[in-house]
Design a protein around this motif. Structure first.
Motif, short mmCIF file in Angstrom:
data_model
loop_
_atom_site.label_atom_id
_atom_site.label_comp_id
_atom_site.label_asym_id
_atom_site.label_seq_id
_atom_site.Cartn_x
_atom_site.Cartn_y
_atom_site.Cartn_z
N LEU A 19 0.85 -1.24 -0.04
CA LEU A 19 -0.09 0.30 -0.01
C LEU A 19 1.01 1.22 0.12
CD1 LEU A 19 -2.73 1.17 0.04
CD2 LEU A 19 -2.65 1.23 2.59
N LYS A 20 1.86 1.20 0.78
CA LYS A 20 2.88 2.38 1.05
C LYS A 20 3.65 2.41 -0.71
CE LYS A 20 4.04 1.73 5.61
NZ LYS A 20 5.25 1.41 6.66
N GLU A 21 3.95 1.47 -1.22
CA GLU A 21 4.32 1.40 -2.73
C GLU A 21 3.35 2.07 -3.61
OE1 GLU A 21 5.65 -2.29 -3.63
OE2 GLU A 21 8.11 -1.51 -3.72
N GLN A 22 2.11 1.89 -3.33
CA GLN A 22 1.23 2.24 -4.35
C GLN A 22 0.94 3.55 -4.07
OE1 GLN A 22 -2.08 -0.46 -3.19
NE2 GLN A 22 -0.99 -2.10 -4.38
N ILE A 23 0.99 4.40 -2.98
CA ILE A 23 0.71 5.61 -2.53
C ILE A 23 2.11 6.34 -3.00
CG2 ILE A 23 0.62 7.30 -0.72
CD1 ILE A 23 -1.25 5.06 0.89
N ILE A 24 3.05 5.86 -2.86
CA ILE A 24 4.29 6.59 -3.33
C ILE A 24 4.08 6.85 -4.84
CG2 ILE A 24 6.81 6.26 -3.77
CD1 ILE A 24 6.95 5.32 -0.70
N ASP A 25 3.96 5.79 -5.41
CA ASP A 25 3.43 5.77 -7.14
C ASP A 25 2.51 6.66 -7.34
OD1 ASP A 25 4.49 4.71 -9.56
OD2 ASP A 25 2.40 3.74 -9.38
N GLN A 26 1.41 6.69 -6.84
CA GLN A 26 0.22 7.39 -7.26
C GLN A 26 0.37 8.78 -7.10
OE1 GLN A 26 -2.63 5.70 -8.45
NE2 GLN A 26 -4.23 7.49 -8.36
N LEU A 27 1.18 9.14 -5.90
CA LEU A 27 1.35 10.70 -5.47
C LEU A 27 2.61 11.15 -6.10
CD1 LEU A 27 -0.17 10.58 -1.78
CD2 LEU A 27 -1.64 10.97 -4.06
N LYS A 28 3.34 10.17 -6.74
CA LYS A 28 4.55 10.61 -7.37
C LYS A 28 5.68 11.20 -6.26
CE LYS A 28 2.87 11.39 -11.87
NZ LYS A 28 2.02 12.34 -12.71
N LYS A 40 8.87 11.29 -4.59
CA LYS A 40 10.06 10.74 -5.03
C LYS A 40 11.28 10.63 -4.03
CE LYS A 40 9.56 11.76 -10.00
NZ LYS A 40 9.69 12.61 -10.88
N ASN A 41 10.90 11.55 -3.04
CA ASN A 41 11.96 11.56 -1.86
C ASN A 41 11.82 10.53 -0.94
OD1 ASN A 41 9.88 12.96 -1.28
ND2 ASN A 41 11.05 14.50 -0.26
N LEU A 42 10.54 9.79 -0.79
CA LEU A 42 10.46 8.68 0.18
C LEU A 42 10.25 7.22 -0.37
CD1 LEU A 42 7.63 10.43 2.12
CD2 LEU A 42 10.00 10.52 2.71
N THR A 43 10.73 6.53 0.64
CA THR A 43 10.73 5.06 0.44
C THR A 43 9.38 4.36 1.23
OG1 THR A 43 12.24 4.18 1.91
CG2 THR A 43 12.87 4.57 -0.47
N PRO A 44 9.00 3.08 0.81
CA PRO A 44 8.16 2.73 1.82
C PRO A 44 8.67 2.70 3.46
CG PRO A 44 8.21 1.11 -0.17
CD PRO A 44 9.26 2.19 -0.09
N GLU A 45 9.94 2.50 3.38
CA GLU A 45 10.32 2.42 4.92
C GLU A 45 10.38 3.76 5.55
OE1 GLU A 45 11.84 1.11 2.18
OE2 GLU A 45 12.16 -0.91 2.45
N ASP A 46 10.43 4.76 4.71
CA ASP A 46 10.24 5.94 5.54
C ASP A 46 9.20 6.43 6.16
OD1 ASP A 46 13.11 6.33 4.69
OD2 ASP A 46 12.35 7.12 2.71
N ILE A 47 8.02 5.68 5.77
CA ILE A 47 6.53 5.99 6.13
C ILE A 47 5.98 5.19 7.27
CG2 ILE A 47 4.14 6.45 5.30
CD1 ILE A 47 5.12 6.63 2.44
N GLY A 48 5.83 5.73 8.55
CA GLY A 48 5.38 5.03 9.55
C GLY A 48 3.95 4.38 9.12
N ASP A 49 3.63 3.28 9.82
CA ASP A 49 2.40 2.76 9.64
C ASP A 49 1.27 3.88 10.39
OD1 ASP A 49 3.69 0.70 8.71
OD2 ASP A 49 3.51 -0.64 10.32
N GLU A 50 1.63 4.27 11.67
CA GLU A 50 0.44 5.05 12.02
C GLU A 50 0.60 6.56 11.88
OE1 GLU A 50 -1.19 3.71 15.64
OE2 GLU A 50 0.06 1.96 15.57
N GLU A 51 1.64 6.94 11.01
CA GLU A 51 1.96 8.30 10.83
C GLU A 51 0.92 8.97 10.00
OE1 GLU A 51 5.52 10.97 8.39
OE2 GLU A 51 5.69 8.69 8.34
N PRO A 52 0.66 10.36 10.58
CA PRO A 52 -0.49 10.97 9.91
C PRO A 52 -0.28 11.36 8.60
CG PRO A 52 -0.03 11.84 11.94
CD PRO A 52 1.09 10.91 11.60
N LEU A 53 -1.25 10.81 7.47
CA LEU A 53 -0.99 11.28 6.27
C LEU A 53 -1.08 12.76 5.62
CD1 LEU A 53 -3.08 8.48 4.40
CD2 LEU A 53 -0.68 8.48 4.90
N PHE A 54 -1.84 13.55 6.73
CA PHE A 54 -2.22 14.92 6.34
C PHE A 54 -1.32 15.64 7.64
CE2 PHE A 54 -5.32 12.13 4.46
CZ PHE A 54 -5.16 12.90 3.14
#
Lengths: 83, 355
Positions: free
Chosen positions: A4-13, A15-29
């Motif tokens: 899901l993280k990969e899909q979000i990174i791809d969909q929202l383009k 470029k400076n983040l990898t799935p590992e950089d995004i915490g599971d419970e980190e707020p999206l907004f």
């Protein structure tokens, strides 16, 4: 959740983040990933295209799109319901 | 038309024109039927959170616009005027392709939102927080000229104003394939060094973004003045074209012998170049001439690139060797005329002079 993280990174383009950089419970907004209202529309389209899911109740939006974890839970819950 | 002063200019093109201390001292060569831009590191200027939504033409435009303002030491112009024929073509292609692929189901909104032509001017305004006049001209091969005319009219109405004006267009894989199929570009790769010797059907595709800060009062560092801009559409024949050019020069009180340099839009397409050839045997006879489309390729707003080189040649009082193939050119270069036509439909004349 990694997919899901990969899909979000791809969909929202994002470029400076990898799935590992995004915490599971980190707020999206806001203070988290810093996404905005246009990104919400992108996420709605992502759910539709990848998971065939529609967020029909607007009041569910803030809860569903709070974090990666909440999105993943929503997807799992809906997939179980339709299985 | 009241003359205006070019305070600064910035250009991203298939040549080393951006942030370069030299002026076209070496030709970047291509063996292709398209010339794409040499792009700078955008992240130095645009916030990564913002850049992710920007297509190439938006990034090129925003960065060249900001560089132009920086050179002129102007934080916020009174107006932003852009001219683009294709606009944000990549985004247009993306959302149209998505509509087909998704069987007209809901598609990603960003590409649609960003696909409008005025996104470019809007993104520049958002970045520099400019709330002034913001207008975009979308009129094929006259888009940049119309943006320029609008800017000059605005400056004629308002004292001590400065206006950021630019012309830009991008190549996308989709548009290149379609326009090649329609016969606009050569079917075989060609060296841009030998573009004018090719003598065959079609030209080479090009792209670029050039911005200028215009003002209605002179300062010491100005690059050049724009005396006049004129366009005409689909002349019936070469006689009408000649008459239009003659009328323009007469209206400006300029004799052809006053013109130190003519910049023409020859592009290597036999039919296209026949128009320039005919004029060079009549109204442009004996005027020293240089061509520019071997540097940037053919695109509807290429005159923005021509204006950039014209202004730089006046300011530096020099003609890069890659533009001049042995033509004897008088110095100082005080008056430059740019004449271009796009597919013999959109014709334009831009008269420049030293300040």
């Amino acid at each position: 959740m990694f997919d899901l993280k990969e899909q979000i990174i791809d969909q929202l383009k994002i470029k400076n983040l990898t799935p590992e950089d995004i915490g599971d419970e980190e707020p999206l907004f806001g203070s988290g990933l810093g996404l905005d209202s246009l990104d919400v529309l992108e996420l709605i389209v992502l759910l539709k295209q990848k998971y065939k899911l529609r967020v029909t109740n607007a009041e569910d939006g803030p809860k569903v799109f709070r974090s990666i974890k909440s999105m993943a839970e929503y997807i799992t819950e809906k997939q179980v319901q339709t299985a | 038309m009241m003359k205006v002063y070019i305070r600064s200019a910035a250009c991203i093109s298939p040549q080393k024109t951006f942030n370069s201390t030299s002026f076209l001292d070496k030709l970047v060569t291509y063996e292709d039927n398209k010339l794409t831009c040499i792009e700078p590191d955008y992240s130095e200027v645009i916030d990564p959170r913002v850049i992710r939504r920007m297509s190439r033409v938006i990034k090129m435009s925003v960065v060249s616009a900001v560089a132009c303002l920086k050179q002129a030491r102007v934080a916020n112009p009174d107006a932003i005027v852009t001219g683009t024929a294709y606009g944000c073509l990549e985004d247009t292609g993306t959302f149209l392709a998505s509509m087909v692929e998704q069987d007209e189901d809901p598609i990603t909104p960003t590409a649609f939102v960003q696909s409008t032509h005025n996104t470019i001017g809007a993104q520049i305004a958002l970045l520099i927080k400019c709330k002034g006049y913001n207008n975009t001209f979308v009129s094929g091969g006259a888009s940049f000229e119309n943006a320029l005319s609008d800017s000059m009219m605005l400056l004629a109405e308002k004292n001590n104003a400065n206006i950021l004006v630019g012309g830009m267009d991008e190549i996308t894989d989709m548009s290149h394939a379609v326009l090649t199929r329609l016969g606009l570009y050569k079917r075989q790769p060609v060296s841009n060094i030998n573009l004018f010797e090719a003598k065959s059907k079609g030209t080479i595709n090009g792209e670029g973004s050039a911005f200028f800060l215009l003002a209605n009062s002179a300062t010491e560092g100005d690059l050049a003045c724009i005396d006049a801009v004129s366009t005409f559409y689909k002349p019936v024949d070469i006689t009408e074209t000649t008459e239009q050019v003659t009328s323009f020069l007469a209206a400006e009180g300029v004799d052809k012998n006053d013109i130190d340099l003519l910049i023409t839009g020859n592009n290597g397409d036999e039919k296209n170049d026949a128009v320039y050839s005919a004029l060079q045997h009549s109204v442009f006879d004996s005027i020293p001439t240089v061509n520019y489309k071997n540097l940037c390729g053919e695109y509807p707003t290429s005159t923005a690139f021509a204006l950039w080189i014209g202004a730089k040649m006046i300011k530096t009082n020099s003609i890069p060797a890659i533009l001049n193939e042995g033509t004897a050119i008088a110095t100082p270069i005080k008056k430059v005329l740019i004449y271009n036509h796009y597919q013999n439909s959109y014709h334009s004349l831009i008269l420049l002079s030293a300040c």
